[in-house]
Structures are given as C-alpha cells and as structure tokens.
Design a protein around this motif. Structure first.
Motif, PDB file in Angstrom:
ATOM      1  N   GLY A   1       0.919  -1.215  -0.240  1.00  0.00           N
ATOM      2  CA  GLY A   1      -0.115   0.059  -0.141  1.00  0.00           C
ATOM      3  C   GLY A   1       0.945   1.319  -0.026  1.00  0.00           C
ATOM      4  N   ARG A   2       1.974   1.262   0.945  1.00  0.00           N
ATOM      5  CA  ARG A   2       2.699   2.291   0.741  1.00  0.00           C
ATOM      6  C   ARG A   2       3.709   2.673  -0.415  1.00  0.00           C
ATOM      7  NH1 ARG A   2       4.187   1.406   6.124  1.00  0.00           N
ATOM      8  NH2 ARG A   2       5.659  -0.066   5.505  1.00  0.00           N
ATOM      9  N   THR A   3       3.920   1.601  -0.955  1.00  0.00           N
ATOM     10  CA  THR A   3       4.436   1.566  -2.419  1.00  0.00           C
ATOM     11  C   THR A   3       3.611   2.205  -3.505  1.00  0.00           C
ATOM     12  OG1 THR A   3       5.951  -0.226  -1.743  1.00  0.00           O
ATOM     13  CG2 THR A   3       6.174   0.515  -3.990  1.00  0.00           C
ATOM     14  N   VAL A   4       2.414   1.622  -3.397  1.00  0.00           N
ATOM     15  CA  VAL A   4       1.505   2.316  -4.347  1.00  0.00           C
ATOM     16  C   VAL A   4       0.914   3.593  -4.169  1.00  0.00           C
ATOM     17  CG1 VAL A   4      -0.831   1.915  -5.382  1.00  0.00           C
ATOM     18  CG2 VAL A   4       0.494  -0.184  -4.941  1.00  0.00           C
ATOM     19  N   THR A   5       0.996   4.153  -2.800  1.00  0.00           N
ATOM     20  CA  THR A   5       1.056   5.533  -2.594  1.00  0.00           C
ATOM     21  C   THR A   5       2.134   6.242  -3.294  1.00  0.00           C
ATOM     22  OG1 THR A   5      -0.368   4.811  -0.838  1.00  0.00           O
ATOM     23  CG2 THR A   5       0.128   6.953  -0.790  1.00  0.00           C
ATOM     24  N   TRP A   6       3.093   5.990  -2.970  1.00  0.00           N
ATOM     25  CA  TRP A   6       4.584   6.818  -3.417  1.00  0.00           C
ATOM     26  C   TRP A   6       4.270   6.836  -4.824  1.00  0.00           C
ATOM     27  CZ3 TRP A   6       7.483  10.055  -1.362  1.00  0.00           C
ATOM     28  CH2 TRP A   6       7.845   9.987  -0.083  1.00  0.00           C
ATOM     29  N   ILE A   7       4.056   5.689  -5.572  1.00  0.00           N
ATOM     30  CA  ILE A   7       4.001   5.508  -7.086  1.00  0.00           C
ATOM     31  C   ILE A   7       2.976   6.877  -7.284  1.00  0.00           C
ATOM     32  CG2 ILE A   7       3.360   4.362  -8.968  1.00  0.00           C
ATOM     33  CD1 ILE A   7       4.527   1.956  -7.638  1.00  0.00           C
ATOM     34  N   ALA A   8       1.850   6.777  -6.722  1.00  0.00           N
ATOM     35  CA  ALA A   8       0.817   7.878  -7.121  1.00  0.00           C
ATOM     36  C   ALA A   8       1.406   9.047  -6.917  1.00  0.00           C
ATOM     37  CB  ALA A   8      -0.282   7.628  -6.210  1.00  0.00           C
ATOM     38  N   LEU A   9       2.105   9.280  -5.827  1.00  0.00           N
ATOM     39  CA  LEU A   9       2.707  10.706  -5.580  1.00  0.00           C
ATOM     40  C   LEU A   9       3.562  11.175  -6.653  1.00  0.00           C
ATOM     41  CD1 LEU A   9       3.064  10.605  -1.707  1.00  0.00           C
ATOM     42  CD2 LEU A   9       1.580  12.002  -3.073  1.00  0.00           C
TER      43      LEU A   9
ATOM     44  N   LEU B   1       4.877  13.894 -11.795  1.00  0.00           N
ATOM     45  CA  LEU B   1       5.201  14.076 -13.275  1.00  0.00           C
ATOM     46  C   LEU B   1       4.076  14.362 -14.293  1.00  0.00           C
ATOM     47  CD1 LEU B   1       6.449  10.134 -13.672  1.00  0.00           C
ATOM     48  CD2 LEU B   1       7.726  12.404 -14.067  1.00  0.00           C
ATOM     49  N   THR B   2       2.804  14.349 -13.886  1.00  0.00           N
ATOM     50  CA  THR B   2       1.629  14.942 -14.080  1.00  0.00           C
ATOM     51  C   THR B   2       1.748  16.502 -14.287  1.00  0.00           C
ATOM     52  OG1 THR B   2       0.313  13.239 -13.205  1.00  0.00           O
ATOM     53  CG2 THR B   2      -0.930  15.224 -14.285  1.00  0.00           C
TER      54      THR B   2
ATOM     55  N   ILE C   1      -2.278  10.739 -19.244  1.00  0.00           N
ATOM     56  CA  ILE C   1      -1.806   9.345 -18.751  1.00  0.00           C
ATOM     57  C   ILE C   1      -1.332   9.178 -17.542  1.00  0.00           C
ATOM     58  CG2 ILE C   1      -0.708   7.329 -19.627  1.00  0.00           C
ATOM     59  CD1 ILE C   1      -0.756   8.699 -22.561  1.00  0.00           C
ATOM     60  N   PHE C   2      -0.466   9.970 -17.038  1.00  0.00           N
ATOM     61  CA  PHE C   2       0.324  10.013 -15.908  1.00  0.00           C
ATOM     62  C   PHE C   2      -1.073  10.030 -14.501  1.00  0.00           C
ATOM     63  CE2 PHE C   2       4.565  11.332 -17.691  1.00  0.00           C
ATOM     64  CZ  PHE C   2       4.992   9.894 -17.571  1.00  0.00           C
ATOM     65  N   TYR C   3      -1.684  11.154 -15.048  1.00  0.00           N
ATOM     66  CA  TYR C   3      -2.719  11.530 -14.227  1.00  0.00           C
ATOM     67  C   TYR C   3      -3.779  10.374 -13.853  1.00  0.00           C
ATOM     68  CZ  TYR C   3      -6.781  13.948 -11.857  1.00  0.00           C
ATOM     69  OH  TYR C   3      -7.567  14.530 -10.989  1.00  0.00           O
ATOM     70  N   LEU C   4      -3.948   9.667 -14.839  1.00  0.00           N
ATOM     71  CA  LEU C   4      -5.147   8.605 -14.798  1.00  0.00           C
ATOM     72  C   LEU C   4      -4.406   7.502 -14.007  1.00  0.00           C
ATOM     73  CD1 LEU C   4      -6.764   8.527 -18.351  1.00  0.00           C
ATOM     74  CD2 LEU C   4      -7.798   8.936 -16.174  1.00  0.00           C
ATOM     75  N   ILE C   5      -3.066   7.046 -14.200  1.00  0.00           N
ATOM     76  CA  ILE C   5      -2.764   5.986 -13.473  1.00  0.00           C
ATOM     77  C   ILE C   5      -2.273   6.307 -12.231  1.00  0.00           C
ATOM     78  CG2 ILE C   5      -0.267   4.480 -13.468  1.00  0.00           C
ATOM     79  CD1 ILE C   5       0.001   5.279 -16.326  1.00  0.00           C
TER      80      ILE C   5
END
Ligand SMILES: [Zn+2]
Length: 145
Positions: free
Chosen positions: A22-30, A35-36, A43-47
């Motif tokens: 969960g933490r990793t996914v949150t970091w990826i999102a941030l 990048l957005t 695309i970055f925003y959607l991911i």
C-alpha cells in the motif's frame, strides 16, 4: 469526540490498513502526480488516480488475509530490488569518501609510473628533482615532483 474515535477504530478494525505494498503504491501515485504537474500528461494523471484508488481500496479492504498474501508476494518479488537499494546509501558514502581520499592524496603526493615496468609510484610533492627507485623492478630514474 470519543464516540467519533471509537467509530473510526471500529471502521478500521478488521481492515487491511497500510502495508508495504500500500505504501509503495501510494508513493508511485505521488511520483506520478509530480510527473503530471511537470509534463501535464493525462496518462500519468489517470495512472496516479488508479494507484490512489487502489491503495485506498486496499487499506479499507476487509479481506485482509488475501491482502496479506498479496503483500507477501509483493515483498518476495521486490526482495532483490529492495536489497539493492538498501545498500545504496552505504555504497555512495564509501565511493565519495574514497574519491575524496584520492583527491587529498594527489595534493600531497605526485603519482607517476615507472618507465621500465609501469608500476604506479608516488612521491611527496614539492621536492624538486628526486631520484626514484621503483619498488617493483628497482629501476632508478629522475623525476621532478
Ligand atoms: Zn619498475
């Protein structure tokens, strides 16, 4: 207020909460959000949004056994990468201290090669012309340091 806290505790009990995945996914999102902002790419925003939704969904998921299993699998798969990255700060530190030591040494010592056997030699700087004896082949030569 206590009632609210109690309700929150109850709401979160039996749910997965925040784990490594969960933490990793949150970091990826941030990172994707960043990048957005830089690229303005949709695309970055959607991911990023998908990652956020996924991490929140995981956090609130009541099927924590399945989530636990997912997390274990994630940890297993990333073990190699995490090992590599965990050693990185240490490696960078030794690299910099070694480079610095090398640089300091070059200020104090002249480093040159033996004309006969190419052995790397060093002598203290600032002594003018000195006679050097190669430590390997015993060739003697004059060197200005
Ligand atoms: Zn030599």
């Amino acid at each position: 207020m206590n009632d609210f806290r109690y309700k929150m505790a109850q709401f979160f009990s039996g749910r997965t909460g925040v784990d490594a995945l969960g933490r990793t996914v949150t970091w990826i999102a941030l990172i994707l959000m960043l990048l957005t902002m830089i690229t303005g790419s949709n695309i970055f925003y959607l991911i990023a949004m998908a990652c956020l939704v996924y991490s929140v969904w995981r956090m609130l998921s009541k099927n924590y056994q399945k989530r636990y299993y997912e997390n274990q699998k994630f940890l297993e798969k990333t073990a190699g990468i995490r090992r590599k990255f965990s050693g990185f700060p240490y490696k960078a530190k030794t690299f910099f201290s070694r480079t610095k030591a090398n640089y300091e040494q070059r200020k104090v010592y002249a480093i040159f090669k033996c004309p006969n056997c190419k052995q790397k030699l060093r002598a203290p700087r600032g002594r003018g012309k000195i006679q050097v004896t190669c430590s390997k082949c015993r060739t003697q030569f004059i060197k200005k340091v």
